[in-house]
Design an enzyme around this catalytic site. Structure first.
Site, PDB file in Angstrom:
ATOM      1  N   GLU A  12      23.552  -3.131  -8.736  1.00  0.00           N
ATOM      2  CA  GLU A  12      24.702  -2.327  -8.330  1.00  0.00           C
ATOM      3  C   GLU A  12      24.265  -0.945  -7.851  1.00  0.00           C
ATOM      4  O   GLU A  12      24.932  -0.317  -7.049  1.00  0.00           O
ATOM      5  CB  GLU A  12      25.665  -2.152  -9.506  1.00  0.00           C
ATOM      6  CG  GLU A  12      26.254  -3.444  -9.980  1.00  0.00           C
ATOM      7  CD  GLU A  12      26.987  -3.267 -11.299  1.00  0.00           C
ATOM      8  OE1 GLU A  12      28.008  -3.914 -11.465  1.00  0.00           O
ATOM      9  OE2 GLU A  12      26.522  -2.498 -12.148  1.00  0.00           O
ATOM     10  N   ASP A 216      33.226 -12.820 -14.405  1.00  0.00           N
ATOM     11  CA  ASP A 216      33.374 -14.046 -15.196  1.00  0.00           C
ATOM     12  C   ASP A 216      34.690 -13.976 -15.959  1.00  0.00           C
ATOM     13  O   ASP A 216      35.361 -12.946 -15.961  1.00  0.00           O
ATOM     14  CB  ASP A 216      32.192 -14.191 -16.174  1.00  0.00           C
ATOM     15  CG  ASP A 216      32.034 -12.946 -17.055  1.00  0.00           C
ATOM     16  OD1 ASP A 216      31.181 -12.107 -16.737  1.00  0.00           O
ATOM     17  OD2 ASP A 216      32.788 -12.795 -18.030  1.00  0.00           O
TER      18      ASP A 216
HETATM   19  N1  SAH Z   1      21.821  -9.901 -17.480  1.00  0.00           N
HETATM   20  C1  SAH Z   1      21.988  -8.475 -17.441  1.00  0.00           C
HETATM   21  C2  SAH Z   1      22.721  -7.989 -18.654  1.00  0.00           C
HETATM   22  C3  SAH Z   1      24.099  -8.430 -18.607  1.00  0.00           C
HETATM   23  S1  SAH Z   1      25.008  -7.827 -19.938  1.00  0.00           S
HETATM   24  C4  SAH Z   1      20.648  -7.823 -17.381  1.00  0.00           C
HETATM   25  O1  SAH Z   1      19.664  -8.498 -17.502  1.00  0.00           O
HETATM   26  O2  SAH Z   1      20.611  -6.609 -17.173  1.00  0.00           O
HETATM   27  C5  SAH Z   1      26.550  -7.913 -19.166  1.00  0.00           C
HETATM   28  C6  SAH Z   1      26.943  -6.667 -18.437  1.00  0.00           C
HETATM   29  O3  SAH Z   1      28.084  -6.922 -17.664  1.00  0.00           O
HETATM   30  C7  SAH Z   1      27.303  -5.544 -19.383  1.00  0.00           C
HETATM   31  O4  SAH Z   1      26.870  -4.345 -18.832  1.00  0.00           O
HETATM   32  C8  SAH Z   1      28.836  -5.648 -19.482  1.00  0.00           C
HETATM   33  O5  SAH Z   1      29.422  -4.373 -19.371  1.00  0.00           O
HETATM   34  C9  SAH Z   1      29.282  -6.515 -18.312  1.00  0.00           C
HETATM   35  N2  SAH Z   1      29.978  -7.769 -18.633  1.00  0.00           N
HETATM   36  C10 SAH Z   1      30.276  -8.705 -17.696  1.00  0.00           C
HETATM   37  N3  SAH Z   1      30.899  -9.775 -18.235  1.00  0.00           N
HETATM   38  C11 SAH Z   1      31.006  -9.519 -19.562  1.00  0.00           C
HETATM   39  C12 SAH Z   1      31.537 -10.265 -20.667  1.00  0.00           C
HETATM   40  N4  SAH Z   1      32.062 -11.488 -20.510  1.00  0.00           N
HETATM   41  N5  SAH Z   1      31.457  -9.705 -21.910  1.00  0.00           N
HETATM   42  C13 SAH Z   1      30.923  -8.491 -22.076  1.00  0.00           C
HETATM   43  N6  SAH Z   1      30.388  -7.745 -21.074  1.00  0.00           N
HETATM   44  C14 SAH Z   1      30.428  -8.242 -19.811  1.00  0.00           C
END
Ligand code: SAH
Length: 249
Positions: A12, A216
Site C-alpha cells: 500500500e 475479506d
Molecule cells: N500478511 C500480512 C499481514 C496481514 S495482517 C503481512 O505479511 O504483512 C492483516 C492486516 O490487514 C492487518 O493490518 C489488519 O489491519 C488488516 N485486516 C484485513 N482483514 C482483516 C481481518 N479479517 N481481521 C483483522 N484484520 C484484518
C-alpha cells in the site's frame, strides 16, 4: 501542517512513496519514515506495522519526532457489516477496541479512565476523505475493466473495530458483531490498528481520519488471496484515494 499517511502494508505504501518529491528516509523506533512533499504539502509516509501497540508507537513517534499535525490511515479490513463486501471501501466515523474488556470494573469495551468506548474520527478531515474516496474509486475503476470480481463497489461510513486478532471465521466475526450490537454499536469492519491510532491522536488533539478497503469478509476464506487483493486492488485504491485527498487538504 505536516500530514502523516500511515499504511499497514508495504504494497500500500509503495505507490504513495513514488509520489514524494525528494523523499528523505529517517530511521526511528525501528521504523522507516519517508519525509517529502506531495502536491505542495509536507508529508510523512510510514508503515504502522501490524497490531495496536505497533500502531500506537508509530503514531506517537509521528507526532513527537516529526511534528505531524494530521494523520490519515489507508489500509485493508475485514467486512463484517451485512452489506459490506470485498472491494467496498469504508471511511471510519469512529473506532472501538473489540478486545477491550475490563469488566466488571468498567463496562465492556470502555477504555478505562477515558469514560468512553468509541473514539470519533475528525469530522472535517473524514468528510474530505469521504469525498476523496468517491472520486478516487471512480478514477481507479478505469484500471479494472477486466476485473469482474469487483463490481458495484460501495462506499460506507461508520464504525470500525480494532483488535490484536486476524478475524478469520464466520463465527468469530458474528460474535464480534453481536457483542458490539448488544452495546449499541453497528459494526462495519474489523482490522488491527485504527483504534490505537485514534486513541493516540485523541490524546494529542491531532485530527485523524481513516479509510479501509475491504479485503475479506473476516471468515474462513479471509486469508485466501489476501496478498493478491492487496497488490491488485487495495494498493491502487489507496493511491487513487490519497491522490484526490492531497488536493483537498
Ligand atoms: N500478511 C500480512 C499481514 C496481514 S495482517 C503481512 O505479511 O504483512 C492483516 C492486516 O490487514 C492487518 O493490518 C489488519 O489491519 C488488516 N485486516 C484485513 N482483514 C482483516 C481481518 N479479517 N481481521 C483483522 N484484520 C484484518
Amino acid at each position: 501542517m505536516t500530514l502523516a499517511i500511515m499504511s499497514a502494508l508495504l504494497d500500500e505504501q509503495r505507490g504513495l512513496l513514488e509520489q514524494l518529491s525528494q523523499p528523505r528516509r529517517v530511521q526511528r523506533a525501528g521504523r522507516t519514515f519517508w519525509c517529502g512533499q506531495w502536491a505542495g504539502q509536507e508529508v510523512v509516509l510510514v508503515l504502522s506495522k501490524v497490531g495496536k501497540v505497533a500502531a500506537a508507537t508509530t503514531t506517537t513517534t509521528l507526532i513527537e519526532a516529526f511534528d505531524v499535525k494530521r494523520v490519515v490511515f489507508t489500509g485493508v479490513a475485514g467486512g463484517v457489516g451485512q452489506s459490506v463486501n470485498v472491494g467496498d471501501v469504508v471511511v471510519a466515523q469512529a473506532f472501538i477496541q473489540h478486545d477491550m474488556d475490563s469488566s466488571p470494573l468498567f463496562a465492556r469495551y470502555e477504555i478505562p479512565l477515558y469514560g468512553r468506548d468509541t473514539l470519533a474520527c475528525d469530522a472535517q478531515l473524514s468528510a474530505l476523505l469521504l469525498e476523496a474516496t468517491h472520486a478516487g474509486i471512480k478514477s481507479a475503476r478505469g484500471h479494472f475493466h477486466h476485473e469482474n470480481s469487483i463490481q458495484d463497489q460501495r462506499v460506507h461510513q461508520g464504525l470500525i473495530a480494532s483488535g490484536d486478532q486476524f478475524v478469520a471465521s464466520a463465527e468469530g466475526a458474528a460474535a464480534l458483531v453481536n457483542g458490539l450490537h448488544q452495546a449499541g454499536h453497528a459494526l462495519l469492519a474489523v482490522e488491527m490498528e485504527g483504534a490505537a491510532v485514534a486513541q493516540v491522536c485523541h490524546d494529542y488533539g491531532i485530527p485523524f481520519a481513516a479509510v479501509r478497503t475491504i479485503s475479506d469478509r473476516a471468515d474462513a476464506q479471509a486469508h485466501v488471496d489476501f496478498s493478491a487483493f492487496v497488490q491488485q486492488v487495495a494498493s491502487p485504491y489507496a493511491l487513487s484515494i490519497m491522490r484526490e485527498f492531497i488536493k483537498l487538504v
